[in-house]
Design a protein around this motif. Structure first.
Motif, short mmCIF file in Angstrom:
data_model
loop_
_atom_site.label_atom_id
_atom_site.label_comp_id
_atom_site.label_asym_id
_atom_site.label_seq_id
_atom_site.Cartn_x
_atom_site.Cartn_y
_atom_site.Cartn_z
N THR A 49 -18.32 -47.57 -5.11
CA THR A 49 -20.11 -47.87 -4.70
C THR A 49 -20.98 -48.23 -3.79
OG1 THR A 49 -19.84 -47.53 -7.24
CG2 THR A 49 -21.66 -46.49 -7.23
N GLY A 84 -33.23 -36.74 0.37
CA GLY A 84 -32.07 -37.78 -0.55
C GLY A 84 -31.10 -37.52 -0.67
N PRO A 85 -30.35 -39.08 -1.59
CA PRO A 85 -30.85 -40.00 -0.77
C PRO A 85 -30.32 -40.76 0.43
CG PRO A 85 -28.77 -39.86 -2.48
CD PRO A 85 -29.53 -38.56 -1.60
N LYS A 86 -31.62 -41.14 1.15
CA LYS A 86 -31.36 -41.78 2.08
C LYS A 86 -30.49 -43.27 1.94
CE LYS A 86 -33.67 -38.70 5.24
NZ LYS A 86 -34.73 -38.12 5.43
N ALA A 87 -30.20 -43.94 3.12
CA ALA A 87 -30.04 -44.99 2.97
C ALA A 87 -30.47 -46.47 3.41
CB ALA A 87 -28.41 -45.45 4.36
N GLY A 95 -24.52 -37.94 3.72
CA GLY A 95 -24.06 -38.63 2.31
C GLY A 95 -25.60 -39.53 2.22
N PRO A 96 -25.72 -40.59 1.08
CA PRO A 96 -26.17 -41.36 0.69
C PRO A 96 -26.43 -42.16 2.08
CG PRO A 96 -25.28 -40.95 -1.55
CD PRO A 96 -24.58 -40.34 0.00
N GLN A 97 -25.02 -42.96 2.31
CA GLN A 97 -25.00 -43.70 3.33
C GLN A 97 -24.43 -43.45 4.31
OE1 GLN A 97 -25.42 -46.89 1.91
NE2 GLN A 97 -25.91 -46.87 -0.18
N THR A 114 -28.35 -45.86 -11.29
CA THR A 114 -26.58 -46.66 -10.73
C THR A 114 -25.54 -46.11 -9.49
OG1 THR A 114 -26.02 -46.54 -13.15
CG2 THR A 114 -26.81 -48.85 -12.77
N VAL A 115 -26.19 -44.71 -9.57
CA VAL A 115 -25.56 -44.00 -9.45
C VAL A 115 -25.14 -44.29 -7.41
CG1 VAL A 115 -24.26 -41.65 -8.81
CG2 VAL A 115 -24.71 -42.44 -10.61
N ASN A 116 -26.61 -44.34 -6.63
CA ASN A 116 -26.86 -44.44 -5.81
C ASN A 116 -27.39 -45.58 -5.17
OD1 ASN A 116 -25.32 -41.94 -4.77
ND2 ASN A 116 -26.92 -41.23 -5.30
N PRO A 117 -27.06 -46.99 -5.53
CA PRO A 117 -27.49 -48.60 -5.03
C PRO A 117 -27.97 -48.54 -3.40
CG PRO A 117 -25.20 -49.02 -5.22
CD PRO A 117 -25.18 -47.17 -5.60
N ASN A 118 -29.05 -48.74 -2.93
CA ASN A 118 -29.57 -48.98 -2.18
C ASN A 118 -29.54 -48.18 -1.33
OD1 ASN A 118 -30.06 -50.87 -0.17
ND2 ASN A 118 -28.77 -51.26 0.98
N THR A 119 -30.66 -46.73 -2.21
CA THR A 119 -30.98 -45.72 -1.45
C THR A 119 -32.26 -44.83 -2.03
OG1 THR A 119 -30.11 -43.77 -3.06
CG2 THR A 119 -28.49 -45.02 -1.24
N HIS A 137 -34.30 -31.12 1.03
CA HIS A 137 -32.60 -31.20 0.47
C HIS A 137 -32.61 -30.85 -0.80
CE1 HIS A 137 -31.89 -35.03 3.38
NE2 HIS A 137 -31.33 -34.18 3.56
N LYS A 146 -27.48 -29.03 -0.63
CA LYS A 146 -27.75 -29.45 0.98
C LYS A 146 -27.35 -30.60 1.25
CE LYS A 146 -31.33 -26.38 1.77
NZ LYS A 146 -32.57 -26.11 1.85
N ARG A 147 -26.88 -31.54 0.07
CA ARG A 147 -26.78 -33.30 0.53
C ARG A 147 -25.05 -33.40 0.07
NH1 ARG A 147 -28.79 -36.04 4.22
NH2 ARG A 147 -28.55 -38.45 3.56
#
Lengths: 241, 242
Positions: free
Chosen positions: A135, B46-49, A98-100, B95-100, B28, A70-71
């Motif tokens: 990244t 997530g991942p959320k910012a 997305g994550p950001q 390390t794949v999604n930093p800051n989440t 999710h 879903k993401r």
């Protein structure tokens, strides 16, 4: 002890993998450049899966794990549907699932100059292209294609947007055309936009057409080609009574 | 000499397992895991910012919320949350999604013994459903020590109360590999024999603890096989179109 695999499989391509499975051994392949797509990561000489899904390979050297979620994980050159959440002087902040949050520069439009900056309200739906994903940084978007032309990117007016999984979006965008879209297109006229991030926009003259198309697309995720055609026929029969 | 268990299982036999993924609409990733009568529901957002305060912004942050079936949230729940957070942090690639921030919410549906391992398994299945990058899966099992020194696996609530000591053990799953055998070793032992988390209650001797670990490791292999088969079946069901 336990159930050790007595003969290691020679290849896991087109098989379901779970996180932790080692799919490639680099010590056997020297002097080759290999491209790793989503879902794989490198641990010295072994490439292992990070996500669960099917391992895919296309020649000459691309490997990736195909899975539907879903993401969305942003990748360059993907066309996605984003929703504006904020606008600043240089960028619009756009949510692409997305994550950001992603940034859309105010000048990234065809013929965009400081004098004709578009004004998007919060909540506007945009069809955009992902330009850069590094990244740790917010992804960057653009409303033009690589050569600077508009090519259909920009705000989408009217219509109806719904969210699905990334796997369904990829299926609807595949070529040759997906059976459900062919079957719907023969009887109804409508306009659609598919984002690789799992968002779908449908627009038609009459609201009932929009509802039929949306329901047909949402139901078609787990159906095979013939099942999709049968489902569409049944839906259309019910409506034309 | 075998021990008699009330429900007729052998000491090394697990209760019937059931797992289903993608059951909730809004999160999710979601999964429900049941071992016998113990059932736990896990949801992942997530991942959320953005990360929480005092967390390293160069890594992904995880938060766990444990919701008991009845009653207020107390020390026991906070302890479970902390154990699960540390376990999840060690299996995910940070390390794949930093800051989440990724949130994992655990809802206890029914508790009939072996609750924390069931919750860890459910959370792992939900993380797989959400597509969070992981180094390997975590497979959790409860081993307890009876008075006469025998190790019993996967106790239900009555058995847990009677035992002199028990341990919750979490192992990495058994993985398929295209590497030749013996190359994925660390210090002379295959990676699957490692241990991620261990929580013990009660008093047991060191030898008994190692006996528990051995039995738990063997059971973990069958749990990983179950998980893999369950995932393959759901892939097959959903990709008949492909």
């Amino acid at each position: 002890m336990g159930t050790e695999v007595s003969t290691s499989p020679t290849s896991l391509i087109d098989q379901t993998v779970v996180p932790g499975d080692v799919v490639l051994d680099l010590s056997n392949m020297t002097n080759q450049t290999i491209k790793l797509g989503s879902g794989l990561f490198q641990d010295n000489d072994a490439i292992s899966a990070m996500r669960a899904g099917k391992l895919r390979y296309t020649k000459p050297n691309k490997y990736w794990v195909e899975s539907s979620h879903k993401r969305y994980i942003p990748r360059p050159e993907d066309a996605v549907l984003g929703i504006v959440v904020d606008s600043k002087s240089d960028n619009f902040w756009v949510d692409i699932k997305g994550p950001q949050l992603a940034l859309l520069p105010v000048l990234a439009f065809e013929g965009g100059t400081r004098r004709n900056i578009p004004k998007f309200e919060v909540g506007t739906l945009l069809y955009v292209r992902v330009v850069k994903t590094n990244t740790g940084m917010n992804p960057e978007l653009s409303c033009t294609d690589a050569s600077g032309k508009a090519a259909g990117f920009g705000p989408l007016k009217d219509g109806f947007m719904f969210e699905t999984s990334t796997g369904l979006s990829r299926m609807l965008l595949s070529s040759p055309t997906c059976p459900v879209l062919e079957a719907l297109g023969k009887k109804l006229s409508f306009e659609t936009a598919f984002g690789l991030n799992g968002r779908v926009w449908v627009h038609a003259a009459a609201p009932r057409v929009v509802i039929i198309v949306a329901n047909a697309l949402m139901n078609s995720e787990t159906l095979s080609g013939t099942q999709q055609r049968i489902m569409v026929e049944k839906l259309l029969e019910k409506i034309s009574e | 000499m075998e021990i008699d268990r009330e429900d007729g299982r052998t000491p090394n036999q697990l209760r019937p397992l059931a797992c289903s993924r993608n059951i909730l609409h809004r999160p999710h990733g979601s999964a429900s895991w049941s071992q016998g009568d113990t059932k736990v529901l896990a949801a992942v957002y997530g991942p959320k910012a953005g990360t929480k305060k005092n967390e390293n912004a160069e890594k992904a942050c995880f938060e766990v919320i444990w919701k008991p079936k009845t009653g207020q949230i107390g020390k026991v729940e906070k302890e479970y949350e902390m154990i699960m957070k540390r376990t999840i942090q060690s299996i995910c690639v940070l390390t794949v999604n930093p800051n989440t921030t990724t949130s994992v919410i655990i809802q206890v549906v029914h508790d009939d013994g072996s609750l924390l391992p069931c919750a860890i398994n459910a959370a792992c299945a939900a993380l797989v459903d959400a597509g969070i990058p992981m180094k390997h899966l975590a497979v959790a099992i409860c081993c307890c020590l009876a008075d006469n020194g025998y190790v019993v696996l996967d106790p239900n609530k009555l058995e847990e109360k009677k035992m002199s000591a028990f341990a919750y053990l979490v192992f990495p799953n058994t993985t398929l590999s295209v590497l030749p055998e013996g190359s994925s070793v660390a210090d002379g032992e295959p990676v699957e024999h490692g241990i991620i988390t261990s929580v013990t209650h009660g008093v047991m001797s060191v030898d008994d603890y190692f006996l528990c670990v051995e039995n738990g490791c063997a059971a973990a292999a069958s749990l990983s096989a179950f998980f893999r088969k369950n995932f393959q079946q759901s892939q097959r069901d959903s990709s008949k179109a492909g």
